[in-house]
Design a protein around this motif. Structure first.
Motif, PDB file in Angstrom:
ATOM      1  N   VAL A   1     -10.547  -4.764 -11.432  1.00 49.85           N
ATOM      2  CA  VAL A   1     -11.727  -4.161 -12.039  1.00 49.85           C
ATOM      3  C   VAL A   1     -11.366  -3.735 -13.458  1.00 49.85           C
ATOM      4  O   VAL A   1     -10.228  -3.360 -13.748  1.00 49.85           O
ATOM      5  CB  VAL A   1     -12.244  -2.937 -11.233  1.00 49.85           C
ATOM      6  N   LEU A   2     -12.344  -3.848 -14.344  1.00 50.65           N
ATOM      7  CA  LEU A   2     -12.232  -3.284 -15.688  1.00 50.65           C
ATOM      8  C   LEU A   2     -13.298  -2.208 -15.774  1.00 50.65           C
ATOM      9  O   LEU A   2     -14.501  -2.504 -15.711  1.00 50.65           O
ATOM     10  CB  LEU A   2     -12.441  -4.356 -16.752  1.00 50.65           C
ATOM     11  N   GLU A   3     -12.861  -0.967 -15.866  1.00 50.25           N
ATOM     12  CA  GLU A   3     -13.789   0.166 -15.863  1.00 50.25           C
ATOM     13  C   GLU A   3     -13.581   0.987 -17.120  1.00 50.25           C
ATOM     14  O   GLU A   3     -12.655   0.749 -17.913  1.00 50.25           O
ATOM     15  CB  GLU A   3     -13.572   1.036 -14.627  1.00 50.25           C
TER      16      GLU A   3
ATOM     17  N   VAL B   1     -18.013   5.559 -12.220  1.00 50.69           N
ATOM     18  CA  VAL B   1     -17.984   5.384 -13.664  1.00 50.69           C
ATOM     19  C   VAL B   1     -18.362   3.931 -13.958  1.00 50.69           C
ATOM     20  O   VAL B   1     -18.319   3.079 -13.078  1.00 50.69           O
ATOM     21  CB  VAL B   1     -16.594   5.720 -14.250  1.00 50.69           C
ATOM     22  N   PRO B   2     -18.760   3.611 -15.196  1.00 48.40           N
ATOM     23  CA  PRO B   2     -19.111   2.220 -15.513  1.00 48.40           C
ATOM     24  C   PRO B   2     -17.907   1.290 -15.347  1.00 48.40           C
ATOM     25  O   PRO B   2     -16.759   1.664 -15.643  1.00 48.40           O
ATOM     26  CB  PRO B   2     -19.538   2.286 -16.984  1.00 48.40           C
ATOM     27  N   GLY B   3     -18.186   0.080 -14.883  1.00 51.89           N
ATOM     28  CA  GLY B   3     -17.122  -0.901 -14.735  1.00 51.89           C
ATOM     29  C   GLY B   3     -17.625  -2.126 -14.005  1.00 51.89           C
ATOM     30  O   GLY B   3     -18.741  -2.132 -13.466  1.00 51.89           O
ATOM     31  N   TYR B   4     -16.766  -3.164 -13.969  1.00 50.36           N
ATOM     32  CA  TYR B   4     -17.159  -4.450 -13.395  1.00 50.36           C
ATOM     33  C   TYR B   4     -15.998  -5.061 -12.621  1.00 50.36           C
ATOM     34  O   TYR B   4     -14.828  -4.878 -12.981  1.00 50.36           O
ATOM     35  CB  TYR B   4     -17.626  -5.404 -14.507  1.00 50.36           C
ATOM     36  N   SER B   5     -16.353  -5.793 -11.570  1.00 48.48           N
ATOM     37  CA  SER B   5     -15.360  -6.498 -10.761  1.00 48.48           C
ATOM     38  C   SER B   5     -15.040  -7.841 -11.398  1.00 48.48           C
ATOM     39  O   SER B   5     -15.919  -8.510 -11.937  1.00 48.48           O
ATOM     40  CB  SER B   5     -15.896  -6.732  -9.347  1.00 48.48           C
ATOM     41  N   ILE B   6     -13.765  -8.208 -11.283  1.00 43.50           N
ATOM     42  CA  ILE B   6     -13.303  -9.490 -11.816  1.00 43.50           C
ATOM     43  C   ILE B   6     -12.625 -10.240 -10.681  1.00 43.50           C
ATOM     44  O   ILE B   6     -11.534  -9.870 -10.235  1.00 43.50           O
ATOM     45  CB  ILE B   6     -12.336  -9.287 -12.997  1.00 43.50           C
ATOM     46  N   SER B   7     -13.296 -11.272 -10.194  1.00 45.31           N
ATOM     47  CA  SER B   7     -12.760 -12.048  -9.082  1.00 45.31           C
ATOM     48  C   SER B   7     -11.706 -13.018  -9.592  1.00 45.31           C
ATOM     49  O   SER B   7     -11.940 -13.772 -10.528  1.00 45.31           O
ATOM     50  CB  SER B   7     -13.886 -12.812  -8.388  1.00 45.31           C
TER      51      SER B   7
ATOM     52  N   LYS C   1     -11.320  -1.438  -4.735  1.00 49.76           N
ATOM     53  CA  LYS C   1     -12.087  -0.868  -5.838  1.00 49.76           C
ATOM     54  C   LYS C   1     -13.326  -1.687  -6.166  1.00 49.76           C
ATOM     55  O   LYS C   1     -14.305  -1.153  -6.713  1.00 49.76           O
ATOM     56  CB  LYS C   1     -11.187  -0.731  -7.069  1.00 49.76           C
ATOM     57  N   THR C   2     -13.328  -2.982  -5.874  1.00 50.52           N
ATOM     58  CA  THR C   2     -14.482  -3.808  -6.209  1.00 50.52           C
ATOM     59  C   THR C   2     -15.723  -3.416  -5.407  1.00 50.52           C
ATOM     60  O   THR C   2     -16.836  -3.818  -5.775  1.00 50.52           O
ATOM     61  CB  THR C   2     -14.167  -5.298  -5.980  1.00 50.52           C
ATOM     62  N   THR C   3     -15.566  -2.651  -4.343  1.00 48.07           N
ATOM     63  CA  THR C   3     -16.732  -2.138  -3.614  1.00 48.07           C
ATOM     64  C   THR C   3     -17.662  -1.364  -4.541  1.00 48.07           C
ATOM     65  O   THR C   3     -18.882  -1.373  -4.378  1.00 48.07           O
ATOM     66  CB  THR C   3     -16.267  -1.234  -2.457  1.00 48.07           C
ATOM     67  N   LEU C   4     -17.082  -0.689  -5.534  1.00 47.92           N
ATOM     68  CA  LEU C   4     -17.859   0.197  -6.389  1.00 47.92           C
ATOM     69  C   LEU C   4     -18.556  -0.519  -7.534  1.00 47.92           C
ATOM     70  O   LEU C   4     -19.480   0.042  -8.138  1.00 47.92           O
ATOM     71  CB  LEU C   4     -16.940   1.278  -6.988  1.00 47.92           C
ATOM     72  N   TYR C   5     -18.143  -1.735  -7.860  1.00 42.60           N
ATOM     73  CA  TYR C   5     -18.561  -2.353  -9.121  1.00 42.60           C
ATOM     74  C   TYR C   5     -19.237  -3.702  -8.909  1.00 42.60           C
ATOM     75  O   TYR C   5     -18.777  -4.511  -8.101  1.00 42.60           O
ATOM     76  CB  TYR C   5     -17.342  -2.560 -10.028  1.00 42.60           C
ATOM     77  N   PRO C   6     -20.294  -3.988  -9.682  1.00 41.52           N
ATOM     78  CA  PRO C   6     -20.860  -5.340  -9.653  1.00 41.52           C
ATOM     79  C   PRO C   6     -19.943  -6.305 -10.380  1.00 41.52           C
ATOM     80  O   PRO C   6     -19.120  -5.897 -11.210  1.00 41.52           O
ATOM     81  CB  PRO C   6     -22.186  -5.175 -10.407  1.00 41.52           C
ATOM     82  N   THR C   7     -20.068  -7.577 -10.069  1.00 38.72           N
ATOM     83  CA  THR C   7     -19.365  -8.581 -10.866  1.00 38.72           C
ATOM     84  C   THR C   7     -20.049  -8.706 -12.223  1.00 38.72           C
ATOM     85  O   THR C   7     -21.190  -8.250 -12.421  1.00 38.72           O
ATOM     86  CB  THR C   7     -19.371  -9.946 -10.175  1.00 38.72           C
TER      87      THR C   7
ATOM     88  N   SER D   1     -25.355  -0.363 -10.037  1.00 34.04           N
ATOM     89  CA  SER D   1     -24.807  -0.120  -8.703  1.00 34.04           C
ATOM     90  C   SER D   1     -25.651  -0.786  -7.627  1.00 34.04           C
ATOM     91  O   SER D   1     -25.129  -1.202  -6.583  1.00 34.04           O
ATOM     92  CB  SER D   1     -24.719   1.383  -8.431  1.00 34.04           C
ATOM     93  N   ARG D   2     -26.955  -0.900  -7.866  1.00 35.52           N
ATOM     94  CA  ARG D   2     -27.838  -1.531  -6.879  1.00 35.52           C
ATOM     95  C   ARG D   2     -27.630  -3.046  -6.794  1.00 35.52           C
ATOM     96  O   ARG D   2     -28.180  -3.694  -5.907  1.00 35.52           O
ATOM     97  CB  ARG D   2     -29.290  -1.206  -7.215  1.00 35.52           C
ATOM     98  N   LEU D   3     -26.822  -3.584  -7.709  1.00 28.69           N
ATOM     99  CA  LEU D   3     -26.515  -5.016  -7.677  1.00 28.69           C
ATOM    100  C   LEU D   3     -25.283  -5.337  -6.843  1.00 28.69           C
ATOM    101  O   LEU D   3     -24.993  -6.505  -6.608  1.00 28.69           O
ATOM    102  CB  LEU D   3     -26.285  -5.525  -9.115  1.00 28.69           C
TER     103      LEU D   3
END
Length: 571
Positions: free
Chosen positions: A352-354, A277-283, A231-237, A261-263
């Motif tokens: 991810v938190l979306e 949808v909006p969201g962010y990756s959490i490593s 899922k982290t493919t879709l979201y910037p950190t 998304s461009r980030l």
């Protein structure tokens, strides 16, 4: 090493088997068809050295050169089917989480082995170990290759153990039959759930043992599984998103979403903006508690401040079937966010938190579908149609096939249907375009058609939520649809439904019960793992009719005492 001694190959799982939980507790491993033994990275390193003379880090490069991703429909080419669960999707961790929580696990290893038999054509070799698998092969036209190693959770780990014995002592096991078949039919394919690191070691060794230039594999290339199948493919950190200087001042939330998304690493690699949808990756990997807590809090803050969202959804990046998802998380609740950070600390995996999605719904008799359509790639091409998911909460429990002519039958507009397929086409083009091919052979993407509120208001958002870039549940509804259309004509549609067989309900008993009921429809029992997981299928003229019929069949089996739950009303 203990894993390679002959005394470590039982024919059944010990009733006293136990497992150590992440918190250090020793818990019973009960009701599984396989044991809890998982080869460590150090053990896999030893296997790689003994079989290939390669360090683990060198295996993906060898796989890239020596294995050829090659999509082939059932029966199109001779095949060796290895229905192994995969470490890429954290199958073992998902079952272990159920053991820790005291809830009923799925036994992914057993049901993957058993259901994969349905993807085998006449005369194909099908590899496995368990009783549900034996019953599935016995009623198919495939040939069984049974291997020892029930103590291993992953079938690939059992096969690697056998490969070392075969390579070093010439011991004739199931590996001998596989090697012989591949030599006899060099154009054959090896059909897998996913080409994880363990499978790469095994198949590179098979290629070298057989002596072919390249071994055909009906699975995606290694880079797709290693870098993009999560899922982290879709979201910037959070850190990447915070680098967008004017992020909080963008007037148009869709423009902001595209800018974020461009980030992403995906956009940097391929130049493609995927709908989401909006969201962010959490490593999580390598981060301590304070750092993970700060990342979760940062993601929640960005969702609140940039998009005006009150609720979030917390998901493991490589979760399987929708398990371990936390929905409707208050984004201003420090205690709730801290609990999510502690969950992330339990295992070395990303999250991810979306945005929390309020899915649009479509009601049929006794059941409301959430509008979460999935589009697919089959044999390297965008597949016909799409599917609507049958779910129990956030967990996938089946698929209903739709196309452009029938999507309204289940509440999806033609415009939404086309948008979903175009999003999947963009993903396929990224992996297989501009003079580059990563071997994208199969996979699916789940979309949401939902209201998320905040600055998006009441207008529904259509976006990707989950990448399943491997074998997936929709393969079975599509395989059944081909079978049903051969039997009943090109116009029929199909639905599959996960069922929970009771303790004594093996495949033979479930098939007999379905054969005895006169539904008037074309039906099939694909899998039954008693006490754990099964799959039934029904074909009808329209998607809604197929969905209602498969749910009615589940209810009939429930009334007969053969399955333990139903989705509509009574279980």
């Amino acid at each position: 090493m203990q894993a390679f001694t002959s005394s470590s190959v039982p024919t059944s799982v010990s009733a006293s088997a136990s497992v150590v939980a992440p918190d250090g507790r020793t818990l019973p491993w009960e009701g599984f068809c396989t044991g809890p033994v998982v080869l460590s990275r150090d053990e896999l390193q030893t296997v790689s050295q003994r079989l290939l003379g390669l360090d683990l880090s060198e295996v993906p490069t060898a796989a890239q050169v020596e294995l050829e991703p090659f999509g082939a429909a059932r029966g199109e080419l001779p095949a060796v089917v290895i229905g192994a669960a995969t470490s890429l999707k954290k199958c073992y961790e998902a079952d272990l989480a159920h053991v820790v929580d005291g809830t009923s696990p799925d036994d992914f290893a057993a049901y993957n082995e058993a259901r994969a038999v349905y993807l085998a054509g006449p005369g194909d070799l099908v590899v496995g170990r368990t009783e549900p698998w034996r019953q599935a092969v016995a009623t198919s036209e495939a040939e069984a290759v049974e291997v020892p190693g029930l103590e291993f959770y992953y079938l690939t780990h059992a096969l690697l153990t056998q490969a070392v014995r075969y390579a070093e002592s010439g011991q004739r096991t199931g590996l001998h039959r596989i090697v012989s078949r591949l030599r006899e039919a060099p154009h054959a394919v090896v059909r897998l759930f996913a080409l994880d690191l363990e499978a790469q070691i095994l198949l590179v060794w098979l290629r070298r043992t057989v002596g072919q230039d390249r071994l055909r594999v009906d699975a995606n290339g290694p880079e797709i599984g290693r870098r993009w199948n999560h899922k982290t493919t879709l979201y910037p950190t959070v850190g990447e998103a915070e680098g967008l200087a004017d992020g909080g001042r963008r007037a148009d939330p869709y423009e902001l979403l595209a800018s974020e998304s461009r980030l992403t690493a995906f956009h940097r690699e391929f130049g493609v903006v995927l709908p989401r949808v909006p969201g962010y990756s959490i490593s999580r990997a390598g981060a301590g508690p304070a750092e993970v807590t700060a990342r979760v809090a940062g993601a929640a803050r960005l969702l609140r401040e940039r998009y005006g969202l009150p609720l979030g959804c917390f998901k493991p990046a490589t979760g399987l079937t929708g398990s371990r998802i936390r929905t409707a998380v208050p984004l201003d609740d420090d205690e709730a966010l801290g609990a999510l950070a502690r969950q992330a600390m339990e295992t070395e995996e990303d999250y991810v938190l979306e945005a929390h999605t309020d899915y649009l719904r479509h009601a049929i008799d006794g059941y409301d579908f959430i509008l979460a359509p999935s589009a697919h790639v089959v044999a390297g091409r965008l597949a016909d149609g799409a599917t609507i998911q049958i779910t129990r909460g956030s967990v996938w429990e089946g698929s209903v096939f739709i196309d452009e002519h029938t999507c309204r039958n289940l509440g999806v507009t033609v415009e939404q249907f086309r948008f979903v397929r175009e999003g999947m086409r963009d993903l396929l083009g990224a992996f297989e375009g501009n003079g580059r091919s990563l071997g994208f052979i199969k996979g699916g993407v789940d979309f949401a058609i939902a209201r998320i509120g905040g600055r998006f208001g009441e207008r529904p958002v259509v976006g990707m939520q989950d990448l399943n870039l491997s074998s997936n549940g929709a393969e079975y509804v599509r395989a059944f649809l081909r079978e049903a259309r051969e039997a009943r004509g090109a116009g029929v549609h199909a639905a599959t439904k996960v069922v929970r067989p009771t303790a004594g309900t093996d495949l033979r008993r479930l098939k007999a019960a379905v054969a005895a009921v006169d539904t008037g429809h074309y039906t099939r029992v694909i899998t039954s793992v008693p006490s754990r997981w099964g799959l039934i299928a029904v074909a009808c003229q329209e998607p809604q009719e197929a969905a209602e019929a498969v749910l009615a069949l589940e209810e009939h089996l429930y009334d007969e005492g053969l399955v333990g739950t139903v989705l509509r009303g009574r279980g």
